[in-house]
Design an enzyme around this catalytic site. Structure first.
Site, PDB file in Angstrom:
ATOM      1  N   TYR A 145       0.860  -1.189   0.000  1.00  0.00           N
ATOM      2  CA  TYR A 145       0.000   0.000   0.000  1.00  0.00           C
ATOM      3  C   TYR A 145       0.886   1.225   0.000  1.00  0.00           C
ATOM      4  O   TYR A 145       1.863   1.304   0.760  1.00  0.00           O
ATOM      5  CB  TYR A 145      -0.887   0.001   1.246  1.00  0.00           C
ATOM      6  CG  TYR A 145      -1.778   1.218   1.385  1.00  0.00           C
ATOM      7  CD1 TYR A 145      -2.786   1.467   0.454  1.00  0.00           C
ATOM      8  CD2 TYR A 145      -1.610   2.109   2.435  1.00  0.00           C
ATOM      9  CE1 TYR A 145      -3.612   2.584   0.580  1.00  0.00           C
ATOM     10  CE2 TYR A 145      -2.438   3.220   2.571  1.00  0.00           C
ATOM     11  CZ  TYR A 145      -3.435   3.457   1.635  1.00  0.00           C
ATOM     12  OH  TYR A 145      -4.249   4.552   1.774  1.00  0.00           O
ATOM     13  N   ASP A 240       9.147   2.887   0.177  1.00  0.00           N
ATOM     14  CA  ASP A 240       8.083   3.461   0.995  1.00  0.00           C
ATOM     15  C   ASP A 240       8.337   2.994   2.429  1.00  0.00           C
ATOM     16  O   ASP A 240       7.989   1.873   2.796  1.00  0.00           O
ATOM     17  CB  ASP A 240       6.722   3.003   0.479  1.00  0.00           C
ATOM     18  CG  ASP A 240       5.579   3.589   1.306  1.00  0.00           C
ATOM     19  OD1 ASP A 240       5.845   4.096   2.418  1.00  0.00           O
ATOM     20  OD2 ASP A 240       4.428   3.525   0.844  1.00  0.00           O
ATOM     21  N   LYS A 268       3.984   8.632   9.342  1.00  0.00           N
ATOM     22  CA  LYS A 268       3.686   7.983  10.615  1.00  0.00           C
ATOM     23  C   LYS A 268       4.622   8.437  11.755  1.00  0.00           C
ATOM     24  O   LYS A 268       4.399   9.491  12.316  1.00  0.00           O
ATOM     25  CB  LYS A 268       3.637   6.464  10.423  1.00  0.00           C
ATOM     26  CG  LYS A 268       2.490   6.115   9.423  1.00  0.00           C
ATOM     27  CD  LYS A 268       2.027   4.696   9.423  1.00  0.00           C
ATOM     28  CE  LYS A 268       0.703   4.580   8.664  1.00  0.00           C
ATOM     29  NZ  LYS A 268       0.747   3.906   7.369  1.00  0.00           N
TER      30      LYS A 268
HETATM   31  C1  LIG Z   1       0.126   4.411   6.055  1.00  0.00           C
HETATM   32  C2  LIG Z   1       0.867   4.186   4.802  1.00  0.00           C
HETATM   33  C3  LIG Z   1       0.791   5.070   3.719  1.00  0.00           C
HETATM   34  C4  LIG Z   1      -0.173   6.227   3.674  1.00  0.00           C
HETATM   35  O1  LIG Z   1       0.053   7.168   4.676  1.00  0.00           O
HETATM   36  P1  LIG Z   1      -1.162   8.136   5.098  1.00  0.00           P
HETATM   37  O2  LIG Z   1      -0.534   9.070   6.078  1.00  0.00           O
HETATM   38  O3  LIG Z   1      -2.219   7.252   5.668  1.00  0.00           O
HETATM   39  O4  LIG Z   1      -1.614   8.820   3.857  1.00  0.00           O
HETATM   40  C5  LIG Z   1       1.610   4.846   2.636  1.00  0.00           C
HETATM   41  N1  LIG Z   1       2.467   3.807   2.609  1.00  0.00           N
HETATM   42  C6  LIG Z   1       2.559   2.930   3.623  1.00  0.00           C
HETATM   43  C7  LIG Z   1       3.551   1.832   3.549  1.00  0.00           C
HETATM   44  C8  LIG Z   1       1.739   3.073   4.737  1.00  0.00           C
HETATM   45  O5  LIG Z   1       1.776   2.164   5.708  1.00  0.00           O
END
Ligand SMILES: *Cc1c(COP(=O)(O)O)cnc(C)c1O
Length: 430
Positions: A145, A240, A268
């Protein structure tokens, strides 16, 4: 039976004015049965719902709260920041300090741009990669994701997987046509794509430890291999690290596995519970971002001083010697406790556990998942029963099989004991 009357009332009201009653689909209990709880307060490892029930929190806001809830140092620092003014839409010292800290900590980051969410960070990194390479296609992995921007909503794991939705309607096929999918941990599949259309690939984007199909670690050689394929084909490698950054270690997964990407997305933890994201990387690439270069990206509240204060104080606390060793020890004892509970409950044959540092998933699957297909084979009905049994026993797990349990520095040996005991009983009943 614990009482959830106030939560139920609030959810009924919420459903009338908020789609599905929630502001992010993963908060819904659709995948595990029941209705979501509303929370009033958190302190350390514990959270309290609006009916006064107490839980050991294993979600930690999906990762950001690595110090636990309402950490005194973070609260104090944020209060000071608020008193000095919440936003200027102009430059403040704290954003320079956070940028310096990120560039100092993460091997692949020489320059960094701060944004307001992980979604924004990845979206901007992809735009930049396309501009830099003057190519359009990207390779992403099934079950990873990368936020909810249009082109990345293809086999996007957790939220989407949980609800069993196909790729979202509303996304033009022209967008996802530029998103090429490969199975996670499958280097051969990536090589095959690159052989076919290597000169069109702007970037390979990956969660270096997958966290959005449940925790799935990279196989030996996978990240290395991606590094080589990207370099050979002229594509950029994007990690990511929105979950893994400052989670699996101070320098993230790139430090842990010794593979340096061209661009990194963060989020995060670096916001300490406030909305922050960041993308950074090689100087020659980042110099293309406006106003230094032509690639446009902006944000009214980017670098917001309150969010910067929370992020900085969180990272300072994390940077103290021994923090990651202690986190790892707590997570290892949680892993041992859950496996012991499974064994005592006679459920061990049906269960596997994946863990990297302080992120882990207990899969209701005999074999440890290595990609999206094997993760999806887990018994989600049984996970739902387990989730509800744990909730009833005062443990708040992620309301989906395809999410990570996060351990914080606030979790104690007592918390681990509570989780283990609850798990044994919940597994027997599930
Ligand atoms: C949470 C997450 C996102 C998106 O971040 P948001 O602050 O919710 O937009 C993107 N990549 C990864 C791997 C994530 O866990």
């Amino acid at each position: 039976m614990s009482e959830h009357r106030r939560s139920a009332e609030l959810f009924a009201r919420a459903r009338k004015v908020i789609p599905g009653g929630v502001n992010s689909p993963v908060r819904s209990f659709a995948a595990v049965g029941g209705e979501p709880l509303f929370f009033a307060r958190g302190a350390g490892s514990r959270i309290y719902d609006v009916d006064g029930n107490e839980y050991v929190d294993c979600v930690c806001s999906w990762g950001p709260l690595i110090l636990g809830h309402a950490h005194p140092r973070v609260v104090e620092r944020v209060q000071r920041a608020v008193r000095d003014g919440t936003s200027f839409g102009a430059c403040v010292e704290a954003e320079v300090r956070l940028a310096e800290l990120l560039a100092g900590a993460v091997p692949g980051i020489e320059m960094v741009r701060l944004v307001n969410s992980g979604t924004e960070a990845v979206m901007s990194a992809i735009r930049l990669a396309r501009a830099y390479t003057q190519r359009q296609d990207i390779i992403k992995f099934e079950g990873c994701y990368h936020g909810h921007s249009d082109g990345l909503l293809a086999r996007a794991g957790s939220g989407v997987a949980t609800l069993g939705l196909p790729d979202s309607p509303g996304v033009p096929a022209d967008y996802t046509a530029h998103t090429l999918l490969a199975p996670y941990n499958d280097l051969e599949a990536v090589r095959a794509i690159v052989e076919r259309r290597g000169d069109a690939i702007a970037a390979i984007i990956v969660e270096p430890v997958a966290g959005n199909m449940g925790v799935v670690p990279p196989r030996e050689g996978f990240l290395d291999g991606l590094r080589r394929v990207a370099a050979d084909s002229g594509a950029l490698l994007i990690f990511d690290e929105i979950i893994t950054g400052f989670r699996v270690g101070w320098g993230g997964a790139q430090e842990l596995y010794g593979v340096t990407p061209d661009l990194t997305a963060l989020g995060k933890i670096i916001g300490g519970g406030f909305p922050v994201g960041a993308y950074g990387g090689r100087r020659d690439i980042m110099e293309m971002v406006a106003p230094a270069g032509p690639v446009y990206q902006a944000g009214t509240l980017s670098g917001n001083p309150v969010a910067m204060a929370a992020g900085l104080e969180t990272l300072r606390a994390l940077g103290e010697p021994g923090t990651y060793e202690a986190l790892d020890n707590t997570a290892a004892s949680l892993e041992a406790g859950l496996l012991q509970a499974a064994s005592s409950a006679g459920a061990d044959a049906a269960i596997s556990l994946n863990r990297v540092g302080s992120m882990l998933t207990l899969f209701f699957s005999a074999r440890s998942p290595a990609d999206y297909a094997s993760a999806k084979a887990a018994d989600t009905e049984r996970y739902g029963r387990f989730f509800r049994g744990m909730l009833e026993r005062g443990v708040y797990l992620p309301p989906s099989q395809f999410e990570a349990i996060f351990v914080s520095t606030a979790h104690t040996a007592e918390d681990i004991g509570v989780i283990g005991q609850a798990a044994e009983a919940a597994l027997r009943a599930a």
